[in-house]
Design a protein around this motif. Structure first.
Motif, PDB file in Angstrom:
ATOM      1  N   ALA A  19       2.080   6.531  -0.928  1.00 47.16           N
ATOM      2  CA  ALA A  19       0.806   6.924  -1.539  1.00 47.16           C
ATOM      3  C   ALA A  19       0.196   8.119  -0.819  1.00 47.16           C
ATOM      4  O   ALA A  19      -0.369   9.018  -1.455  1.00 47.16           O
ATOM      5  CB  ALA A  19      -0.163   5.741  -1.534  1.00 47.16           C
ATOM      6  N   ARG A  22       2.018  11.362  -1.895  1.00 47.04           N
ATOM      7  CA  ARG A  22       1.601  11.805  -3.225  1.00 47.04           C
ATOM      8  C   ARG A  22       0.185  12.393  -3.183  1.00 47.04           C
ATOM      9  O   ARG A  22      -0.092  13.415  -3.805  1.00 47.04           O
ATOM     10  CB  ARG A  22       1.661  10.631  -4.207  1.00 47.04           C
ATOM     11  N   HIS A  23      -0.703  11.734  -2.437  1.00 46.72           N
ATOM     12  CA  HIS A  23      -2.091  12.193  -2.341  1.00 46.72           C
ATOM     13  C   HIS A  23      -2.157  13.587  -1.715  1.00 46.72           C
ATOM     14  O   HIS A  23      -2.867  14.474  -2.218  1.00 46.72           O
ATOM     15  CB  HIS A  23      -2.895  11.199  -1.502  1.00 46.72           C
ATOM     16  N   THR A 232      -5.302  -1.174  -2.448  1.00 42.20           N
ATOM     17  CA  THR A 232      -4.031  -0.599  -2.870  1.00 42.20           C
ATOM     18  C   THR A 232      -3.625   0.480  -1.867  1.00 42.20           C
ATOM     19  O   THR A 232      -4.475   1.002  -1.121  1.00 42.20           O
ATOM     20  CB  THR A 232      -4.144   0.028  -4.271  1.00 42.20           C
ATOM     21  N   GLU A 234      -3.091   3.431  -2.553  1.00 42.66           N
ATOM     22  CA  GLU A 234      -3.855   4.619  -2.936  1.00 42.66           C
ATOM     23  C   GLU A 234      -5.252   4.610  -2.332  1.00 42.66           C
ATOM     24  O   GLU A 234      -5.797   5.679  -2.007  1.00 42.66           O
ATOM     25  CB  GLU A 234      -3.924   4.725  -4.454  1.00 42.66           C
ATOM     26  N   ASP A 238      -6.617   7.662  -0.040  1.00 42.78           N
ATOM     27  CA  ASP A 238      -7.878   8.370  -0.301  1.00 42.78           C
ATOM     28  C   ASP A 238      -8.696   8.515   0.976  1.00 42.78           C
ATOM     29  O   ASP A 238      -9.296   9.571   1.239  1.00 42.78           O
ATOM     30  CB  ASP A 238      -8.707   7.616  -1.344  1.00 42.78           C
TER      31      ASP A 238
END
Length: 264
Positions: A19, A22-23, A232, A234, A238
């Motif tokens: 994650a 990707r972020h 999650t 993600e 964040d």
């Protein structure tokens, strides 16, 4: 504060590391994505299709944030140096390093499997110590060359059980306690070079981590029922993106995040 930066992310095959990769790519960061599963890493690096929609990397195929996979064993001595060298060959010296690779182990002191203790310590402590040492040495070298003109970020994924003793999960938790100590000590050692060493301590995160570690599925679902919705990967990504995006003089050095309903 992130676009055009260069990162290495370990544990990128799955979970939080995936994650984070990707972020960062969405935010214009070039990433060397490290992990053991070459196939899963290759999927991360796939460009967007002809439709122009985002690929799994989270970045358009012609966008600024590129992902290069690098399969290998983070517990092997010298592997961190190989990852940093790969980033420099592709784009230049890395200025972000996210240490996300790690193992879980269910069970108490009496109930855990002692045949897995050494592997856990190798992955969760010694490998992290090597990553911290190699990355910090490289970042200090860079900072001495440019006078600390740029901020550099070294982020380590810890755990709330590295802060609060858990009788149900103490062997895994003890590795996180040890890593938390290293992170703070290193922060004090290198902060004058504008190097930010950041600890991120998630609570319960729903990912593939539990199954890979062998935690009981029914137990985990009971945890989710009591404490959920769970975090999650993600959510954690964040928070990391926010922390490394702060101005150079601002450092969020120790961040705990939990599901809102998680008590401990």
């Amino acid at each position: 504060m992130t676009e055009g930066r260069i990162a290495v992310v370990t544990g990128a095959s799955s979970g939080i590391g995936r994650a984070v990769t990707r972020h960062l790519a969405r935010r214009g960061v070039h990433v060397v994505a490290a992990g053991r599963n070459a196939e899963r890493l290759a999927e991360l690096a796939e460009p967007a299709g002809e439709s122009g929609e985002l690929g799994e990397s989270g970045a358009p195929g012609d966008g600024p944030g590129r992902i290069v996979p690098f399969a290998g064993d983070i517990t092997a001595p010298g592997h961190t140096e190989e990852l940093l060298a790969a980033a420099e060959r592709e784009w230049g010296p890395a200025d972000i390093f996210v240490a996300s690779a790690g193992l879980g182990l269910p069970g108490t002191v009496l109930g855990s499997d002692p045949s897995r203790w050494e592997e856990l310590v190798q992955a969760n402590y010694l490998a992290v110590l090597r990553q911290l040492r190699a990355c910090a040495a490289e970042f200090v070298k860079q900072a001495e060359a440019d006078g600390g003109a740029r901020v550099r970020d070294l982020v380590v994924i810890g755990s709330t059980v590295g802060r609060q003793v858990s009788a149900a999960n103490p062997v895994y938790g003890s590795t996180k306690f040890a890593v938390h100590s290293l992170v703070e000590a290193l922060r004090q050692e290198v902060c004058t070079h504008n190097i930010r060493v950041t600890l991120v301590e998630p609570g319960f995160v729903r990912s593939g981590f539990q199954a890979a570690a062998g935690y009981d599925a029914a137990w985990f679902e009971a945890i989710a029922e009591e404490n959920g919705p769970l975090l999650t990967p993600e959510d954690v990504a964040d928070v990391i993106g926010f922390a490394i995006g702060r101005p150079k003089h601002v450092h969020l050095d120790d961040i705990r995040l939990r599901p809102t309903r998680q008590r401990a």
